[in-house]
Write a protein that holds these residues in place. Structure first.
Motif, mmCIF file in Angstrom:
data_model
loop_
_atom_site.group_PDB
_atom_site.id
_atom_site.type_symbol
_atom_site.label_atom_id
_atom_site.label_comp_id
_atom_site.label_asym_id
_atom_site.label_seq_id
_atom_site.Cartn_x
_atom_site.Cartn_y
_atom_site.Cartn_z
ATOM 1 N N TYR A 160 -13.536 61.458 30.601
ATOM 2 C CA TYR A 160 -14.288 62.644 30.185
ATOM 3 C C TYR A 160 -14.248 62.886 28.682
ATOM 4 O O TYR A 160 -15.111 63.573 28.143
ATOM 5 N N LEU A 161 -13.219 62.368 28.004
ATOM 6 C CA LEU A 161 -13.018 62.652 26.592
ATOM 7 C C LEU A 161 -14.058 61.965 25.727
ATOM 8 O O LEU A 161 -14.483 60.844 26.016
ATOM 9 N N GLY A 162 -14.502 62.643 24.661
ATOM 10 C CA GLY A 162 -15.444 62.044 23.724
ATOM 11 C C GLY A 162 -16.508 63.024 23.272
ATOM 12 O O GLY A 162 -16.451 64.216 23.545
ATOM 13 N N LYS A 163 -17.496 62.480 22.562
ATOM 14 C CA LYS A 163 -18.633 63.272 22.087
ATOM 15 C C LYS A 163 -19.876 62.833 22.839
ATOM 16 O O LYS A 163 -20.087 61.645 23.068
ATOM 17 N N TYR A 164 -20.680 63.830 23.197
ATOM 18 C CA TYR A 164 -21.894 63.584 23.969
ATOM 19 C C TYR A 164 -23.063 64.347 23.346
ATOM 20 O O TYR A 164 -22.874 65.422 22.786
ATOM 21 N N LEU A 165 -24.269 63.802 23.465
ATOM 22 C CA LEU A 165 -25.476 64.579 23.242
ATOM 23 C C LEU A 165 -25.884 65.093 24.607
ATOM 24 O O LEU A 165 -25.972 64.324 25.569
ATOM 25 N N MET A 166 -26.119 66.401 24.709
ATOM 26 C CA MET A 166 -26.368 67.000 26.019
ATOM 27 C C MET A 166 -27.652 67.826 25.998
ATOM 28 O O MET A 166 -27.936 68.525 25.028
ATOM 29 N N THR A 167 -28.390 67.741 27.088
ATOM 30 C CA THR A 167 -29.550 68.601 27.287
ATOM 31 C C THR A 167 -29.191 69.677 28.302
ATOM 32 O O THR A 167 -28.352 69.463 29.171
ATOM 33 N N ARG A 168 -29.832 70.829 28.145
ATOM 34 C CA ARG A 168 -29.702 71.906 29.128
ATOM 35 C C ARG A 168 -31.120 72.357 29.492
ATOM 36 O O ARG A 168 -31.941 72.573 28.611
ATOM 37 N N THR A 169 -31.347 72.508 30.772
ATOM 38 C CA THR A 169 -32.639 72.970 31.262
ATOM 39 C C THR A 169 -32.405 74.198 32.111
ATOM 40 O O THR A 169 -31.548 74.191 32.991
ATOM 41 N N THR A 170 -33.191 75.249 31.852
ATOM 42 C CA THR A 170 -33.046 76.468 32.635
ATOM 43 C C THR A 170 -34.070 76.488 33.766
ATOM 44 O O THR A 170 -35.202 76.033 33.614
ATOM 45 N N ASP A 171 -33.646 76.974 34.888
ATOM 46 C CA ASP A 171 -34.507 77.222 36.044
ATOM 47 C C ASP A 171 -34.079 78.595 36.571
ATOM 48 O O ASP A 171 -33.335 78.692 37.542
ATOM 49 N N LEU A 172 -34.526 79.637 35.860
ATOM 50 C CA LEU A 172 -34.047 80.981 36.110
ATOM 51 C C LEU A 172 -35.187 81.892 36.549
ATOM 52 O O LEU A 172 -36.350 81.628 36.266
ATOM 53 N N THR A 173 -34.829 82.979 37.208
ATOM 54 C CA THR A 173 -35.784 84.008 37.586
ATOM 55 C C THR A 173 -35.268 85.346 37.085
ATOM 56 O O THR A 173 -34.109 85.693 37.307
ATOM 57 N N ILE A 174 -36.147 86.079 36.395
ATOM 58 C CA ILE A 174 -35.804 87.413 35.918
ATOM 59 C C ILE A 174 -36.516 88.426 36.804
ATOM 60 O O ILE A 174 -37.722 88.325 37.036
ATOM 61 N N ASN A 175 -35.755 89.385 37.286
ATOM 62 C CA ASN A 175 -36.298 90.454 38.115
ATOM 63 C C ASN A 175 -36.117 91.757 37.341
ATOM 64 O O ASN A 175 -34.997 92.149 37.034
ATOM 65 N N VAL A 176 -37.244 92.413 37.014
ATOM 66 C CA VAL A 176 -37.217 93.636 36.222
ATOM 67 C C VAL A 176 -37.442 94.838 37.136
ATOM 68 O O VAL A 176 -38.477 94.911 37.815
ATOM 69 N N GLN A 177 -36.473 95.749 37.131
ATOM 70 C CA GLN A 177 -36.554 96.994 37.882
ATOM 71 C C GLN A 177 -36.815 96.779 39.374
ATOM 72 O O GLN A 177 -37.266 97.690 40.052
ATOM 73 N N GLY A 178 -36.590 95.564 39.876
ATOM 74 C CA GLY A 178 -36.874 95.286 41.282
ATOM 75 C C GLY A 178 -38.357 95.251 41.595
ATOM 76 O O GLY A 178 -38.749 95.193 42.761
ATOM 77 N N MET A 179 -39.204 95.282 40.563
ATOM 78 C CA MET A 179 -40.657 95.314 40.778
ATOM 79 C C MET A 179 -41.359 94.066 40.276
ATOM 80 O O MET A 179 -42.307 93.602 40.891
ATOM 81 N N PHE A 180 -40.915 93.554 39.146
ATOM 82 C CA PHE A 180 -41.577 92.407 38.542
ATOM 83 C C PHE A 180 -40.615 91.229 38.516
ATOM 84 O O PHE A 180 -39.436 91.392 38.209
ATOM 85 N N GLN A 181 -41.156 90.073 38.797
ATOM 86 C CA GLN A 181 -40.328 88.873 38.814
ATOM 87 C C GLN A 181 -41.080 87.765 38.093
ATOM 88 O O GLN A 181 -42.274 87.560 38.335
ATOM 89 N N PHE A 182 -40.396 87.074 37.190
ATOM 90 C CA PHE A 182 -41.042 85.956 36.519
ATOM 91 C C PHE A 182 -40.016 84.878 36.203
ATOM 92 O O PHE A 182 -38.841 85.161 35.986
ATOM 93 N N PRO A 183 -40.491 83.616 36.203
ATOM 94 C CA PRO A 183 -39.577 82.489 35.964
ATOM 95 C C PRO A 183 -39.353 82.241 34.479
ATOM 96 O O PRO A 183 -40.187 82.566 33.645
#
Length: 176
Positions: free
Chosen positions: A39-62
């Motif tokens: 596990y030890l060392g240096k890496y180039l890493m990517t991160r990808t989000t797959d999230l959902t935001i829910n506003v006031q329980g009324m609106f939802q968007f990815p």
């Protein structure tokens, strides 16, 4: 009488020989020692989000987007046996331990900047990580679960509360 005594001695000798401990040539997980070296060392890493935001329980968007590639360093934790410290050029700092199953990262909290629909907000998100397998040819991949919440002040409307849930996918693309 001599025959019975001889037979009893022979039985005891056979039982004593049959009870010798055999050498274990196939150690179990409990007998193997963890190895943090892969596990030890240096890496180039990517991160990808797959999230959902829910506003006031009324609106939802990815929120599906790739974050910037970052340099991640995994170093030995000097204060914990089989421990590591993972840091990045983007402010990541998380500790973990390695056992015979893999790398166990501690849960951590990150700030995500959300700039959607003209609203700029910073969301505090707690990340829960799975057990990470030993890197295969320098590549580690895992998907962490994200949960968080935020309150955003919107002109005229006032304060809005939002929750965020989903996954964050991590993948190392190069190592040295």
């Amino acid at each position: 009488m001599k025959k019975i005594l001889f037979i009893m001695m022979a039985v005891v000798a056979i039982l004593a020989c049959g009870c010798q401990k055999e050498e274990n040539t196939n150690p179990t997980n409990d007998e193997r020692k963890p190895d943090i070296t892969p596990y030890l060392g240096k890496y180039l890493m990517t991160r990808t989000t797959d999230l959902t935001i829910n506003v006031q329980g009324m609106f939802q968007f990815p929120v599906d987007r790739d974050l910037d590639v970052e340099t991640v360093t995994v170093a030995k934790d000097p204060n914990q046996e089989y421990g590591i410290i993972m840091t990045s050029s983007d402010g990541l700092y998380v500790k973990g331990t390695v056992d015979t199953l893999g790398l166990h990262l501690q849960n951590d909290t990150i700030h995500l900047a959300i700039d959607t629909l003209g609203i700029d907000a910073s969301v505090l998100v707690t990340m829960t990580h799975p057990v990470i397998s030993v890197p295969d040819n320098g590549v580690m991949t895992w998907t962490s679960t994200a949960q968080g919440s935020a309150t955003v002040a919107v002109p005229i409307i006032g304060n809005l509360t939002a929750t965020i849930t989903g996954n964050m996918k991590y993948r190392t693309v190069a190592s040295n």
